[in-house]
Design a protein around this motif. Structure first.
Motif, PDB file in Angstrom:
ATOM      1  N   THR A 117      55.700  49.716  56.180  1.00 53.61           N
ATOM      2  CA  THR A 117      57.031  51.374  56.018  1.00 53.61           C
ATOM      3  C   THR A 117      57.646  50.779  56.303  1.00 53.61           C
ATOM      4  OG1 THR A 117      55.496  52.196  58.463  1.00 53.61           O
ATOM      5  CG2 THR A 117      53.954  52.668  55.838  1.00 53.61           C
ATOM      6  N   GLU A 118      58.258  49.476  56.658  1.00 48.84           N
ATOM      7  CA  GLU A 118      58.900  50.190  57.409  1.00 48.84           C
ATOM      8  C   GLU A 118      60.365  49.035  56.283  1.00 48.84           C
ATOM      9  OE1 GLU A 118      59.912  48.158  60.728  1.00 48.84           O
ATOM     10  OE2 GLU A 118      58.053  49.004  61.929  1.00 48.84           O
ATOM     11  N   SER A 119      61.250  49.856  56.574  1.00 48.61           N
ATOM     12  CA  SER A 119      62.506  49.597  54.935  1.00 48.61           C
ATOM     13  C   SER A 119      63.644  48.471  56.112  1.00 48.61           C
ATOM     14  CB  SER A 119      63.588  50.187  55.054  1.00 48.61           C
ATOM     15  OG  SER A 119      64.019  51.228  56.386  1.00 48.61           O
ATOM     16  N   ASN A 120      64.381  47.170  55.851  1.00 43.23           N
ATOM     17  CA  ASN A 120      64.627  46.101  56.791  1.00 43.23           C
ATOM     18  C   ASN A 120      64.180  45.696  57.055  1.00 43.23           C
ATOM     19  OD1 ASN A 120      67.800  47.156  55.665  1.00 43.23           O
ATOM     20  ND2 ASN A 120      67.420  48.738  57.308  1.00 43.23           N
ATOM     21  N   LEU A 121      62.568  45.328  56.179  1.00 37.02           N
ATOM     22  CA  LEU A 121      62.000  44.451  57.017  1.00 37.02           C
ATOM     23  C   LEU A 121      61.953  42.712  56.220  1.00 37.02           C
ATOM     24  CD1 LEU A 121      58.797  45.124  59.257  1.00 37.02           C
ATOM     25  CD2 LEU A 121      58.324  43.389  57.132  1.00 37.02           C
ATOM     26  N   TRP A 122      61.609  43.021  55.187  1.00 36.57           N
ATOM     27  CA  TRP A 122      61.529  42.165  54.094  1.00 36.57           C
ATOM     28  C   TRP A 122      62.858  41.038  53.403  1.00 36.57           C
ATOM     29  CZ3 TRP A 122      56.795  39.935  52.790  1.00 36.57           C
ATOM     30  CH2 TRP A 122      55.608  41.258  52.727  1.00 36.57           C
ATOM     31  N   TYR A 123      63.694  41.952  53.711  1.00 36.89           N
ATOM     32  CA  TYR A 123      65.327  41.118  54.013  1.00 36.89           C
ATOM     33  C   TYR A 123      66.135  42.360  54.206  1.00 36.89           C
ATOM     34  CZ  TYR A 123      65.177  43.602  48.346  1.00 36.89           C
ATOM     35  OH  TYR A 123      65.018  44.226  47.723  1.00 36.89           O
ATOM     36  N   PRO A 124      67.509  42.000  54.868  1.00 36.23           N
ATOM     37  CA  PRO A 124      68.442  43.480  54.544  1.00 36.23           C
ATOM     38  C   PRO A 124      67.824  43.988  53.716  1.00 36.23           C
ATOM     39  CG  PRO A 124      68.892  40.646  55.858  1.00 36.23           C
ATOM     40  CD  PRO A 124      68.082  40.685  54.841  1.00 36.23           C
ATOM     41  N   GLY A 125      68.296  45.955  53.939  1.00 36.21           N
ATOM     42  CA  GLY A 125      68.935  46.065  53.383  1.00 36.21           C
ATOM     43  C   GLY A 125      67.127  46.306  52.232  1.00 36.21           C
ATOM     44  N   SER A 126      66.367  46.310  52.183  1.00 41.40           N
ATOM     45  CA  SER A 126      64.905  46.119  51.584  1.00 41.40           C
ATOM     46  C   SER A 126      63.993  47.467  51.400  1.00 41.40           C
ATOM     47  CB  SER A 126      63.839  45.252  51.682  1.00 41.40           C
ATOM     48  OG  SER A 126      63.542  45.255  52.937  1.00 41.40           O
ATOM     49  N   LEU A 127      63.492  48.043  50.562  1.00 45.80           N
ATOM     50  CA  LEU A 127      63.569  49.211  51.448  1.00 45.80           C
ATOM     51  C   LEU A 127      61.645  49.208  51.714  1.00 45.80           C
ATOM     52  CD1 LEU A 127      63.684  50.874  47.314  1.00 45.80           C
ATOM     53  CD2 LEU A 127      64.585  51.855  49.395  1.00 45.80           C
ATOM     54  N   SER A 128      61.363  49.787  51.781  1.00 47.76           N
ATOM     55  CA  SER A 128      59.638  49.714  52.716  1.00 47.76           C
ATOM     56  C   SER A 128      58.316  49.935  51.729  1.00 47.76           C
ATOM     57  CB  SER A 128      59.374  50.793  53.277  1.00 47.76           C
ATOM     58  OG  SER A 128      59.567  52.338  52.770  1.00 47.76           O
ATOM     59  N   CYS A 129      57.635  49.454  51.240  1.00 55.18           N
ATOM     60  CA  CYS A 129      56.922  49.439  50.048  1.00 55.18           C
ATOM     61  C   CYS A 129      56.089  50.810  49.627  1.00 55.18           C
ATOM     62  CB  CYS A 129      55.527  48.565  50.773  1.00 55.18           C
ATOM     63  SG  CYS A 129      55.814  46.904  50.843  1.00 55.18           S
ATOM     64  N   SER A 130      56.076  50.832  50.777  1.00 58.79           N
ATOM     65  CA  SER A 130      55.468  52.958  51.054  1.00 58.79           C
ATOM     66  C   SER A 130      56.407  53.775  50.171  1.00 58.79           C
ATOM     67  CB  SER A 130      54.675  53.578  52.478  1.00 58.79           C
ATOM     68  OG  SER A 130      56.181  53.337  53.184  1.00 58.79           O
ATOM     69  N   SER A 131      58.334  53.452  49.961  1.00 58.79           N
ATOM     70  CA  SER A 131      59.163  54.499  49.723  1.00 58.79           C
ATOM     71  C   SER A 131      58.787  54.432  47.890  1.00 58.79           C
ATOM     72  CB  SER A 131      59.767  53.762  49.863  1.00 58.79           C
ATOM     73  OG  SER A 131      60.678  52.292  49.102  1.00 58.79           O
ATOM     74  N   CYS A 132      58.309  53.644  47.259  1.00 61.00           N
ATOM     75  CA  CYS A 132      58.003  52.873  45.731  1.00 61.00           C
ATOM     76  C   CYS A 132      56.477  53.580  45.862  1.00 61.00           C
ATOM     77  CB  CYS A 132      58.365  51.941  45.335  1.00 61.00           C
ATOM     78  SG  CYS A 132      60.702  51.852  45.623  1.00 61.00           S
ATOM     79  N   HIS A 133      55.617  53.101  46.702  1.00 61.96           N
ATOM     80  CA  HIS A 133      54.736  53.413  46.642  1.00 61.96           C
ATOM     81  C   HIS A 133      53.898  54.321  47.213  1.00 61.96           C
ATOM     82  CE1 HIS A 133      54.066  49.375  43.880  1.00 61.96           C
ATOM     83  NE2 HIS A 133      54.822  49.067  44.755  1.00 61.96           N
ATOM     84  N   ASN A 134      54.292  55.231  47.194  1.00 59.72           N
ATOM     85  CA  ASN A 134      54.233  56.529  47.905  1.00 59.72           C
ATOM     86  C   ASN A 134      52.569  57.394  47.969  1.00 59.72           C
ATOM     87  OD1 ASN A 134      55.080  58.284  46.215  1.00 59.72           O
ATOM     88  ND2 ASN A 134      56.786  57.668  46.487  1.00 59.72           N
TER      89      ASN A 134
END
Ligand code: HEC
Length: 215
Positions: A117-134
């Motif tokens: 659920t956190e953005s910027n976690l996988w790489y700088p600027g990454s969306l969170s998984c849950s922003s697309c898979h909501n």
């Protein structure tokens, strides 16, 4: 006549010489022995020297920030793997060995949930998984909700909000799961992931070290 000419030339040469000396004197005294003439330029208008940060009221309470000294570090994909291999508990503690070889324990809500659920976690600027898979099945990519424990267990390609979809957790067998496949094997999630993100994802702080002898 010749004498007069000599005098004329003499006066002219002397005049030019005095002129040159005078101009040089003025130039050198203003600019020094340089052709850039920095001293001729206007002074640089610099920003003022920063003063102390403005005091705020009420003063920030630093005592609230508890610092966990025995926090563990593990790559995100391995953390999800440890949770899946432990049978993806919702609130029970699961254990893993962190990158420093410590035995650690973590929970879904504290440690695994933020990875989805956190953005910027996988790489700088990454969306969170849950922003697309909501949770909204009408717009959610692959009709999958990665924003909650319930949603993750319900899987992908669900036909309705209460339907069960394709299991993405391999029934607890991590390396045969769809999640392992997209994150570690095919490395294409989160969507737009640059190739320099390591297969096992970024190292995150998760869980706490189990005290020696406490168990
Ligand atoms: C920018 C939007 C976006 C983000 C962020 C994103 N995904 Fe996806 N995801 C997609 C799309 C679109 C698909 C469908 C791809 C396809 O079918 O080719 C997909 C497919 C998947 C699938 C396969 C589902 C299936 O049934 O085939 C999994 C599993 C998955 N994503 C997990 C994740 C995880 C875990 C993260 C976070 C680390 C994540 N996704 C982040 C858009 C996203």
């Amino acid at each position: 006549m010749d004498d007069f000419r000599k005098l004329m030339y003499g006066v002219l040469v002397a005049f030019v010489a005095v002129l040159v000396v005078w101009v040089s004197f003025v130039y050198i005294s203003a600019c020094g022995f340089t052709f850039t003439c920095r001293r001729g330029q206007p002074a640089v208008v610099a920003t003022s020297i920063p003063t102390l940060a403005a005091a705020t009221l009420p003063a920030p309470d630093f005592s609230v920030q508890t610092i966990k000294l025995n926090q563990c570090r593990i790559a995100a994909v391995n953390l999800i793997g440890a949770w899946v291999s432990a049978g993806y508990p919702e609130s029970d503690v699961f254990t893993f060995t962190d990158i420093d070889g410590q035995n650690c324990e973590a929970t879904f809500s504290e440690d695994v949930h933020p990875v989805f659920t956190e953005s910027n976690l996988w790489y700088p600027g990454s969306l969170s998984c849950s922003s697309c898979h909501n949770p909204d099945m009408a717009v959610s990519s692959s009709q999958m909700d990665l924003s909650s424990h319930e949603g993750i267990l319900a899987g992908s390609r669900r036909t309705s909000p209460d339907a069960q979809g394709t299991d993405i957790l391999g029934g607890g067998d991590w390396e045969s799961s769809l999640l392992y496949d997209v994150l570690y094997v095919r490395k294409f999630m989160p969507l737009g992931r640059p190739p320099d993100v390591p297969a096992e994802g970024p190292v995150v702080f998760a869980g706490t070290a189990i005290e020696e002898g406490s168990q």
